[in-house]
Design a protein around this motif. Structure first.
Motif, short mmCIF file in Angstrom:
data_model
loop_
_atom_site.label_atom_id
_atom_site.label_comp_id
_atom_site.label_asym_id
_atom_site.label_seq_id
_atom_site.Cartn_x
_atom_site.Cartn_y
_atom_site.Cartn_z
N LYS A 131 79.88 32.86 117.53
CA LYS A 131 80.00 34.29 117.29
C LYS A 131 78.83 34.99 117.99
CE LYS A 131 79.68 37.65 113.46
NZ LYS A 131 79.55 37.78 111.97
N LEU B 136 79.30 28.37 114.87
CA LEU B 136 80.16 28.43 113.70
C LEU B 136 80.70 27.06 113.31
CD1 LEU B 136 82.24 31.65 114.45
CD2 LEU B 136 80.28 31.42 112.92
N TYR C 181 86.46 31.65 106.61
CA TYR C 181 86.78 31.13 107.94
C TYR C 181 87.58 29.84 107.82
CZ TYR C 181 82.93 34.10 109.72
OH TYR C 181 82.10 35.14 110.05
N TRP D 180 89.76 26.87 110.55
CA TRP D 180 90.04 26.47 111.92
C TRP D 180 91.21 25.50 111.92
CZ3 TRP D 180 85.24 27.24 109.91
CH2 TRP D 180 84.42 28.16 110.57
N PHE E 212 91.13 30.00 115.30
CA PHE E 212 90.14 30.41 114.30
C PHE E 212 90.70 31.59 113.51
CE2 PHE E 212 86.59 31.65 112.12
CZ PHE E 212 85.69 32.52 112.72
N ILE F 161 90.13 34.33 110.37
CA ILE F 161 89.24 34.99 109.40
C ILE F 161 90.15 35.65 108.36
CG2 ILE F 161 87.47 36.74 109.03
CD1 ILE F 161 86.70 36.42 111.98
N SER G 226 89.16 40.10 106.45
CA SER G 226 88.10 40.46 107.39
C SER G 226 87.19 41.55 106.82
CB SER G 226 88.70 40.92 108.71
OG SER G 226 89.55 42.03 108.50
N ASP H 256 82.21 41.10 110.39
CA ASP H 256 82.85 40.12 111.28
C ASP H 256 83.02 40.67 112.69
OD1 ASP H 256 85.07 39.17 108.58
OD2 ASP H 256 83.14 38.29 109.17
N TYR I 111 83.78 36.58 119.87
CA TYR I 111 83.89 35.19 119.48
C TYR I 111 84.26 34.35 120.69
CZ TYR I 111 83.66 36.77 114.68
OH TYR I 111 83.24 37.34 113.50
#
Lengths: 113, 113
Positions: free
Chosen positions: B38, B48, B64, B66, B77, B79, B82, B86, B90
């Motif tokens: 990030k 991250l 978060y 993944w 990825f 989020i 949010s 944030d 990225y």
């Protein structure tokens, strides 16, 4: 542990001058990598040093050079600056012995006038 | 050749919405590592997550998560819920040597309050 530090944070130079940027890695890290970040080209790899030896090199002209000292601190030098060298220069450190995560410093913003 | 593609250049969402950032990679190596970083406006890349090619387990860390799928060469990825904090750029990255990283072009996320 202290993070990666870079000095100076900001720099203004004129065309034709040279500049030296410094990077101190996280304590115990032996690998230091340098990246150039510009809006047009994104993040581009410059070179990587490990135990005072350059292990990898990106596709940049010879005006860009670097070195690493016995305490793992690294410097990069840009000679005969061009306007296109204006960028954020990021340094990252890692263990270098299979510890693949790179941790980045805050960067040095270089403006070439 | 190693390549990372982040097709989404900019994304805007309203606070509390979920958002997914896409990352597609190319590599001929069987052992490699994938990362997400990030970059807030201050410029420093913040690590991250790291994933190696042999570990396809999805991971969740707070808001978060993944999703790594080798079959589609993707490492996305998400989020959840949010927040304004944030908002950042990225980057997805790939390395096989641990020394040279290949970065995507980044996705700029703006979370609107």
């Amino acid at each position: 542990k202290a993070g990666v530090t870079q000095t100076p944070r900001y720099l203004i130079k004129t065309r034709g001058q040279q500049v030296t940027l410094s990077c101190s890695p996280i304590s115990g890290h032996r690998s230091v990598s340098w990246y150039q970040q510009t809006p047009g080209q994104g993040l581009q790899f410059l070179f990587e040093y490990f135990s005072e030896t350059q292990r990898n090199k990106g596709n940049f002209p010879g005006r860009f050079s670097g070195r690493q000292f016995s305490n793992s601190r690294s410097e990069m030098n840009v000679s005969t600056l061009e306007l296109g060298d204006s960028a954020l220069y990021l340094c990252a450190s890692s263990g270098g012995d299979g510890q693949e995560t790179q941790y980045f410093g805050p960067g040095t913003r270089l403006l070439v006038l | 050749a190693q390549k990372v593609t982040q097709a989404q250049t900019e994304i805007s969402v309203v606070e509390k919405e979920d958002v997914t950032l896409d990352c597609v990679y190319e590599t001929r190596d069987t052992t490699y590592y994938l990362f997400w970083y990030k970059q807030p406006p201050s410029g420093e890349l913040v690590f991250l997550i790291r994933r190696n090619s042999f570990d396809e387990q999805n991971e969740i860390s707070g808001r978060y998560s993944w999703n790594f799928q080798k079959s589609t060469s993707s490492f996305n990825f998400t989020i959840t819920a949010s927040q304004v904090v944030d908002s950042a750029v990225y980057f997805c990255a790939l390395t096989y040597t641990g020394n040279q990283f290949y970065f995507g072009t980044g996705t700029s996320l703006t979370v609107i309050p």
